[in-house]
Design a protein around this motif. Structure first.
Motif, PDB file in Angstrom:
ATOM      1  N   GLY A   1      26.816-115.419 127.994  1.00 11.24           N
ATOM      2  CA  GLY A   1      26.256-116.814 128.079  1.00 11.24           C
ATOM      3  C   GLY A   1      26.958-117.373 129.349  1.00 11.24           C
ATOM      4  O   GLY A   1      26.306-118.290 129.850  1.00 11.24           O
TER       5      GLY A   1
ATOM      6  N   ALA B   1      24.212-119.304 131.382  1.00  7.83           N
ATOM      7  CA  ALA B   1      23.218-119.825 130.614  1.00  7.83           C
ATOM      8  C   ALA B   1      22.099-120.753 131.194  1.00  7.83           C
ATOM      9  O   ALA B   1      21.268-120.881 130.838  1.00  7.83           O
ATOM     10  CB  ALA B   1      24.074-120.755 129.431  1.00  7.83           C
TER      11      ALA B   1
ATOM     12  N   TYR C   1      20.367-122.258 122.578  1.00  7.03           N
ATOM     13  CA  TYR C   1      21.264-121.107 122.425  1.00  7.03           C
ATOM     14  C   TYR C   1      20.569-119.927 121.785  1.00  7.03           C
ATOM     15  O   TYR C   1      21.342-118.668 121.737  1.00  7.03           O
ATOM     16  CB  TYR C   1      22.682-121.521 121.828  1.00  7.03           C
TER      17      TYR C   1
ATOM     18  N   GLU D   1      18.816-129.652 128.116  1.00  5.29           N
ATOM     19  CA  GLU D   1      19.484-129.337 126.718  1.00  5.29           C
ATOM     20  C   GLU D   1      19.328-127.789 126.296  1.00  5.29           C
ATOM     21  O   GLU D   1      18.144-127.333 126.261  1.00  5.29           O
ATOM     22  CB  GLU D   1      18.345-130.350 125.645  1.00  5.29           C
ATOM     23  N   PHE D   2      20.368-127.283 126.464  1.00  2.00           N
ATOM     24  CA  PHE D   2      20.094-125.714 126.428  1.00  2.00           C
ATOM     25  C   PHE D   2      19.833-125.338 124.784  1.00  2.00           C
ATOM     26  O   PHE D   2      20.250-125.938 123.920  1.00  2.00           O
ATOM     27  CB  PHE D   2      21.591-125.158 126.792  1.00  2.00           C
TER      28      PHE D   2
END
Lengths: 236, 236
Positions: free
Chosen positions: A167, A14, A224, A221-222
């Motif tokens: 991920g 990720a 998704y 701050e991923f």
């Protein structure tokens, strides 16, 4: 648990998607956890493959270099080679071989390694071109170099990751190549195996080692949404 | 890497969603990887909590039992206690405390343990009721028993799992409780802390140990659609 039961992973896939390409573990440390593996280096500037304890980098220039112990990796997997299955196979494409592996073994919920040594009628690879500032993974993939070789001897090394772990790793098969003369390699886009030996190795444990001291990783701050398609586009 | 840097996990939460509740690791083996933790037992017939090296099971009858080493667990996490942060806190709800932890530390991409020892003005827990044949996790959650205690001394033990790992663990906080007199416990639905000590412990490594010898697990075709909502409904 033996050391051969463990798939070691540094980083989580990720973090590559938005472009967190800084190296966070020295190759020398990585190699304390296995003698075969794959990954990348800082800036994703090439494709890493570890064969028999030695790390090599296939660059977008077409060169293959030995990698020094202090080179930093943002993402890599290694394991200690001890096959659970071994057999010979001839005249089969990458996609047919991968389908055959999953059809013949109940391994689809397990992490396992794949190694193929032999002669390849055709081998297609790619290498990313490092850019600064770091682009996203999708942007990097749009600008990769591809290579092709015929009738080449070498080793395929890589892993199968179950769908659940998309991920964290790249779901499905993800394999790299190094020729026996150490002059050709990269992330595999496709091959035709002429004749070779296939080994598989299932793991009971995934040791997921995160770059917890890297503040960019900690604070990111991923997003998704769209991660799945970005990974499939770049790593599939 | 010290042993205190590792969060050990047996099983992957995804296997509980469709009802794969068979125990696949003895508690005695689990306790070789940590002295604090949480989990469940075969059939999900109660809520497991490990405090200071001793495993306890909060049952749906309201009883809390010590667990023998040969009891089998389908899913559990343990770690060796060595806090990275420690502070006192008064008069705060579970949800406010969890928000405060994430606001005050850049830990949202890390696995970390939470432990709270102290006096709770209110403690609400639940325990699943084991059923055979195994239902789905959502069906089991529909039929759970809930409990409430006022002004109770005890220990909260649990973990934070980053969003990316939903399905492997339960994303967000997941905490269990055991009273100091070992008579009240369970999976926490909510609490009001009167006064206590909060400790946090970040991990560099997740050691994900899968039940690779369990043929039901190996052969299962997981349905990933709906998994997120099933986990949030049952474990949230």
């Amino acid at each position: 648990m033996d050391k051969e039961d463990v798939l070691y992973q540094h980083g989580t896939l990720a973090l590559l998607v938005p472009g967190l390409f800084s190296g966070t573990l020295p190759v020398g440390e990585l190699l304390k956890h296995g003698d075969y593996g794959i990954g990348s280096v800082e800036a994703l500037d090439g494709e890493l493959i570890v064969v028999d304890g030695k790390p090599y980098l296939a660059k977008s220039t077409g060169d293959v270099l030995e990698v020094s112990d202090d080179e930093l990796v943002p993402f890599a997997n290694v394991h200690y080679d001890r096959p659970t299955d071994k057999y010979d196979r001839e005249n089969i494409s990458q996609s047919d071989l991968e389908k055959e592996i999953l059809a013949n073994h109940d391994y689809h919920n397990l992490f396992f390694a794949v190694k193929i040594t032999g002669t390849f009628k055709k081998m297609q690879t790619r290498a990313f071109i490092g850019q600064r500032p770091y682009p996203t993974l999708a942007q990097l993939a749009d600008n990769q170099r591809t290579f092709e070789a015929d009738n080449i001897d070498g080793t395929v090394v890589g892993y199968f990751t179950p769908e659940l772990y998309q991920g964290i790793g790249s779901a499905g098969f993800h394999v790299h190549f190094l020729s026996d003369n150490h002059k050709f390699g990269g992330h595999i886009l496709g091959f035709e195996l002429a004749k070779g030996t296939v080994t598989l190795q299932t793991f009971t444990d995934l040791d997921l080692h995160l770059p917890t001291h890297d503040s960019t990783f900690r604070r990111h701050e991923f997003d998704y949404d769209g991660m799945d398609s970005a990974i499939r586009g770049a790593e599939g």
